[in-house]
Design a protein around this motif. Structure first.
Motif, PDB file in Angstrom:
ATOM      1  N   PRO A  44      -1.813  17.661  -5.798  1.00 19.18           N
ATOM      2  CA  PRO A  44      -1.610  16.605  -6.798  1.00 19.18           C
ATOM      3  C   PRO A  44      -1.171  17.144  -8.154  1.00 19.18           C
ATOM      4  O   PRO A  44      -0.444  16.467  -8.889  1.00 19.18           O
ATOM      5  CB  PRO A  44      -2.974  15.912  -6.890  1.00 19.18           C
ATOM      6  CG  PRO A  44      -3.934  16.778  -6.184  1.00 19.18           C
ATOM      7  CD  PRO A  44      -3.161  17.628  -5.230  1.00 19.18           C
TER       8      PRO A  44
ATOM      9  N   LEU B 157       1.063   4.765 -11.204  1.00 21.32           N
ATOM     10  CA  LEU B 157      -0.288   4.537 -11.739  1.00 21.32           C
ATOM     11  C   LEU B 157      -0.679   3.066 -11.601  1.00 21.32           C
ATOM     12  O   LEU B 157      -1.822   2.743 -11.260  1.00 21.32           O
ATOM     13  CB  LEU B 157      -0.333   4.949 -13.218  1.00 21.32           C
ATOM     14  CG  LEU B 157      -0.399   6.465 -13.477  1.00 21.32           C
ATOM     15  CD1 LEU B 157       0.010   6.788 -14.895  1.00 21.32           C
ATOM     16  CD2 LEU B 157      -1.799   6.985 -13.200  1.00 21.32           C
ATOM     17  N   ALA B 158       0.289   2.180 -11.860  1.00 20.20           N
ATOM     18  CA  ALA B 158      -0.015   0.743 -11.797  1.00 20.20           C
ATOM     19  C   ALA B 158      -0.173   0.272 -10.354  1.00 20.20           C
ATOM     20  O   ALA B 158      -1.152  -0.410 -10.018  1.00 20.20           O
ATOM     21  CB  ALA B 158       1.091  -0.044 -12.498  1.00 20.20           C
TER      22      ALA B 158
ATOM     23  N   ALA C 139      -0.913   1.922  -7.643  1.00 21.09           N
ATOM     24  CA  ALA C 139      -2.081   2.496  -6.969  1.00 21.09           C
ATOM     25  C   ALA C 139      -3.353   1.711  -7.293  1.00 21.09           C
ATOM     26  O   ALA C 139      -4.281   1.667  -6.484  1.00 21.09           O
ATOM     27  CB  ALA C 139      -2.246   3.962  -7.367  1.00 21.09           C
ATOM     28  N   ARG C 140      -3.378   1.095  -8.454  1.00 18.34           N
ATOM     29  CA  ARG C 140      -4.581   0.341  -8.849  1.00 18.34           C
ATOM     30  C   ARG C 140      -4.799  -0.908  -7.989  1.00 18.34           C
ATOM     31  O   ARG C 140      -5.882  -1.479  -7.988  1.00 18.34           O
ATOM     32  CB  ARG C 140      -4.479  -0.052 -10.317  1.00 18.34           C
ATOM     33  CG  ARG C 140      -4.864   1.103 -11.240  1.00 18.34           C
ATOM     34  CD  ARG C 140      -5.173   0.614 -12.605  1.00 18.34           C
ATOM     35  NE  ARG C 140      -5.776   1.647 -13.423  1.00 18.34           N
ATOM     36  CZ  ARG C 140      -7.084   1.738 -13.648  1.00 18.34           C
ATOM     37  NH1 ARG C 140      -7.919   0.879 -13.114  1.00 18.34           N
ATOM     38  NH2 ARG C 140      -7.562   2.697 -14.412  1.00 18.34           N
ATOM     39  N   PHE C 141      -3.756  -1.334  -7.282  1.00 18.36           N
ATOM     40  CA  PHE C 141      -3.895  -2.528  -6.441  1.00 18.36           C
ATOM     41  C   PHE C 141      -4.269  -2.178  -5.004  1.00 18.36           C
ATOM     42  O   PHE C 141      -4.402  -3.070  -4.170  1.00 18.36           O
ATOM     43  CB  PHE C 141      -2.587  -3.337  -6.456  1.00 18.36           C
ATOM     44  CG  PHE C 141      -2.342  -4.000  -7.788  1.00 18.36           C
ATOM     45  CD1 PHE C 141      -2.905  -5.238  -8.072  1.00 18.36           C
ATOM     46  CD2 PHE C 141      -1.581  -3.385  -8.763  1.00 18.36           C
ATOM     47  CE1 PHE C 141      -2.696  -5.843  -9.307  1.00 18.36           C
ATOM     48  CE2 PHE C 141      -1.381  -3.971  -9.995  1.00 18.36           C
ATOM     49  CZ  PHE C 141      -1.941  -5.208 -10.275  1.00 18.36           C
ATOM     50  N   VAL C 142      -4.378  -0.892  -4.720  1.00 14.75           N
ATOM     51  CA  VAL C 142      -4.698  -0.473  -3.350  1.00 14.75           C
ATOM     52  C   VAL C 142      -6.205  -0.212  -3.260  1.00 14.75           C
ATOM     53  O   VAL C 142      -6.773   0.447  -4.139  1.00 14.75           O
ATOM     54  CB  VAL C 142      -3.913   0.804  -2.966  1.00 14.75           C
ATOM     55  CG1 VAL C 142      -4.231   1.222  -1.539  1.00 14.75           C
ATOM     56  CG2 VAL C 142      -2.424   0.583  -3.136  1.00 14.75           C
TER      57      VAL C 142
ATOM     58  N   GLN D 287      -9.658   1.461  -2.403  1.00 17.03           N
ATOM     59  CA  GLN D 287      -9.931   2.901  -2.424  1.00 17.03           C
ATOM     60  C   GLN D 287     -10.222   3.485  -1.049  1.00 17.03           C
ATOM     61  O   GLN D 287     -10.426   4.687  -0.926  1.00 17.03           O
ATOM     62  CB  GLN D 287     -11.053   3.205  -3.414  1.00 17.03           C
ATOM     63  CG  GLN D 287     -10.568   3.016  -4.853  1.00 17.03           C
ATOM     64  CD  GLN D 287     -11.420   3.761  -5.852  1.00 17.03           C
ATOM     65  OE1 GLN D 287     -12.587   3.473  -5.980  1.00 17.03           O
ATOM     66  NE2 GLN D 287     -10.835   4.712  -6.565  1.00 17.03           N
TER      67      GLN D 287
ATOM     68  N   SER E 230      -4.390   4.680  -2.911  1.00 20.83           N
ATOM     69  CA  SER E 230      -5.092   4.282  -4.139  1.00 20.83           C
ATOM     70  C   SER E 230      -5.028   5.405  -5.168  1.00 20.83           C
ATOM     71  O   SER E 230      -5.325   5.194  -6.337  1.00 20.83           O
ATOM     72  CB  SER E 230      -6.548   3.932  -3.840  1.00 20.83           C
ATOM     73  OG  SER E 230      -7.213   5.061  -3.340  1.00 20.83           O
ATOM     74  N   SER E 231      -4.625   6.584  -4.727  1.00 17.77           N
ATOM     75  CA  SER E 231      -4.439   7.689  -5.669  1.00 17.77           C
ATOM     76  C   SER E 231      -3.019   7.606  -6.229  1.00 17.77           C
ATOM     77  O   SER E 231      -2.050   7.511  -5.468  1.00 17.77           O
ATOM     78  CB  SER E 231      -4.640   9.016  -4.951  1.00 17.77           C
ATOM     79  OG  SER E 231      -3.886  10.027  -5.572  1.00 17.77           O
ATOM     80  N   PRO E 232      -2.868   7.647  -7.541  1.00 20.32           N
ATOM     81  CA  PRO E 232      -1.518   7.570  -8.112  1.00 20.32           C
ATOM     82  C   PRO E 232      -0.616   8.715  -7.659  1.00 20.32           C
ATOM     83  O   PRO E 232       0.604   8.573  -7.609  1.00 20.32           O
ATOM     84  CB  PRO E 232      -1.749   7.625  -9.623  1.00 20.32           C
ATOM     85  CG  PRO E 232      -3.140   8.087  -9.824  1.00 20.32           C
ATOM     86  CD  PRO E 232      -3.902   7.738  -8.585  1.00 20.32           C
ATOM     87  N   TYR E 233      -1.245   9.845  -7.277  1.00 24.97           N
ATOM     88  CA  TYR E 233      -0.451  11.004  -6.845  1.00 24.97           C
ATOM     89  C   TYR E 233       0.145  10.762  -5.460  1.00 24.97           C
ATOM     90  O   TYR E 233       1.318  11.035  -5.225  1.00 24.97           O
ATOM     91  CB  TYR E 233      -1.318  12.275  -6.876  1.00 24.97           C
ATOM     92  CG  TYR E 233      -1.811  12.543  -8.273  1.00 24.97           C
ATOM     93  CD1 TYR E 233      -1.023  13.226  -9.180  1.00 24.97           C
ATOM     94  CD2 TYR E 233      -3.032  12.037  -8.706  1.00 24.97           C
ATOM     95  CE1 TYR E 233      -1.452  13.411 -10.485  1.00 24.97           C
ATOM     96  CE2 TYR E 233      -3.465  12.226 -10.009  1.00 24.97           C
ATOM     97  CZ  TYR E 233      -2.667  12.913 -10.890  1.00 24.97           C
ATOM     98  OH  TYR E 233      -3.081  13.082 -12.192  1.00 24.97           O
TER      99      TYR E 233
ATOM    100  N   ASP F 126      -4.397  11.520   1.572  1.00 24.00           N
ATOM    101  CA  ASP F 126      -4.654  11.969   0.211  1.00 24.00           C
ATOM    102  C   ASP F 126      -5.597  13.174   0.228  1.00 24.00           C
ATOM    103  O   ASP F 126      -6.120  13.560   1.279  1.00 24.00           O
ATOM    104  CB  ASP F 126      -5.265  10.799  -0.585  1.00 24.00           C
ATOM    105  CG  ASP F 126      -5.306  11.089  -2.067  1.00 24.00           C
ATOM    106  OD1 ASP F 126      -4.528  11.940  -2.524  1.00 24.00           O
ATOM    107  OD2 ASP F 126      -6.109  10.457  -2.771  1.00 24.00           O
TER     108      ASP F 126
END
Lengths: 212, 169
Positions: free
Chosen positions: A54, A64-65, A67-70, A72, A77-80, A127
């Motif tokens: 990462p 970043l945005a 990933a916030r809707f996925v 965890q 869900s990780s922005p990377y 991930d």
């Protein structure tokens, strides 16, 4: 007719290894005509060098945005991991998949459209923490050209072949299989995930039909 | 007409951006800490003839945030106390108690779910070339810095905690 399912323990497979050499070393001595040789998708991906840390990924504001809707529970869900998929499948395609999936979920209550539209890699990516050490600190993508890999495996080893993504939750995905490998049989066998999901180190499984 | 359209579009975009900001703020992130202030079971064993000190304590690794987070890398390092350090061989290692036991100190990346706490064992071994009384006099309190890397919703963050052992006691 009964089935023998033989998981083969290997050394830790790294990007320095060559897939067919590993198969020859660990499965070669055990293979018999009529066998189905099943390779774990993460092993194929790792030998193809499809992994990244990462720290080597710079997530964009979009990643970043999104990933916030996925949830965890999912790798994206990780922005990377999300950024890696945006790089792999294309940022526009990923955005399109996200918007379409949001719409179909709101309107029809249908789930999973993001993965349908964003491409197979989106559902295959693992991930950080998704793999055993030393790859626990890496994002591991799905393998490239799985159809070619199974075709070459059959050609080299003279048995049917498949690449499978299985886990302990009973979710099995056949990425590619040669024509003689029954998908129904593979799904049935891999529901129990004979290769294991932790540190069993058994990325190769031989399925053998025997007469009882 | 055109101006009204632009105005309406800008208003929509503004509302969307504000809604997202509120959603992200409400959603929050992980808040993972090595809670060294709550360290317990601290034990210091001195072996005078062998000039060895072993220190050990359990540190809670807690996530008090609203999201899960991953602790990917953890490093620990004793603080430098000047010349006496040249006569000491200090090794420090951390081990997650509920992870598979490893002798080599490898930290396997771990998910710390929200509102959960894991226990981490910090073990420090000091091998000294000078007698331990002098070590205790010069380093009455050994501090160990723990650097750890967390991946959460907002990306990678590095944090620092400080554990301490009372060597004079």
């Amino acid at each position: 007719m009964t089935l023998d399912v033989i998981p083969l323990q290997t050394k830790i497979i790294t990007p320095e290894d060559r897939l067919f050499q590993i198969v020859a070393d660990y499965a070669g001595p055990h293979l018999r005509p009529g066998d189905i040789l099943v390779l774990a998708e993460s092993m194929v991906a790792i030998t193809q060098g499809r992994l990244i840390r990462p720290e080597q990924v710079k997530p964009t504001p979009w990643a970043l945005a999104l990933a916030r809707f996925v949830s965890q529970d999912g790798s994206l869900s990780s922005p990377y991991a999300m950024q890696v998929i945006m790089n792999e499948s294309g940022a526009l395609r990923t955005l399109f998949a996200f918007c379409t999936a949001a719409l179909t979920r709101l309107v029809f209550g249908r789930r999973g459209d993001f993965y349908r539209f964003a491409g197979q890699q989106a559902s295959l990516v693992d991930d950080v923490t998704g793999n055993m050490p030393p790859f626990d600190k890496h994002i591991v993508l799905g393998p490239k050209h799985p159809e070619q890999v199974v075709a070459e495996t059959r050609e080299r080893f003279g048995v049917e072949a498949a690449i499978i993504d299985a886990n302990d939750l009973g979710h099995t995905k056949i990425l590619a299989a040669t024509s003689g490998a029954s998908q129904k049989l593979l799904l049935k066998v891999f529901r129990a995930n004979p290769g294991g999901n932790a540190d069993q180190q058994t990325p190769i499984v031989i399925i053998r039909k025997t007469r009882s | 007409m055109f101006a009204e359209f632009i105005l309406a579009a800008l208003a929509c975009l503004g509302t969307l951006a504000a809604s997202l900001a509120v959603f992200f703020h409400y959603q929050g992130d992980s808040e993972i800490t090595f809670d060294t202030a709550a360290a317990r079971d601290s034990r210091i064993t001195k072996n005078m003839p062998q000039r060895t000190i072993r220190c050990r304590c359990l540190i809670p690794l807690a996530n008090r945030g609203r999201q899960n987070g991953m602790v990917i890398n953890v490093f620990c390092q004793p603080m430098y106390y000047g010349k006496i350090m040249e006569q000491l061989d200090i090794t420090a290692r951390l081990r997650l108690l509920d992870a598979p036991a490893r002798q080599n100190g490898y930290w396997e990346a771990v998910i710390v779910k929200k509102n959960t706490t894991h226990l981490v064992e910090l073990e420090v071994t000091i091998r000294s070339q000078v007698d331990l009384l002098r070590v205790a006099r010069e380093i009455p309190c050994l501090k160990v810095i723990i650097y750890y890397q967390v991946v959460g919703r907002d990306g990678i963050q590095w944090y620092l905690s400080e554990a301490r052992f009372d060597l004079a006691g």
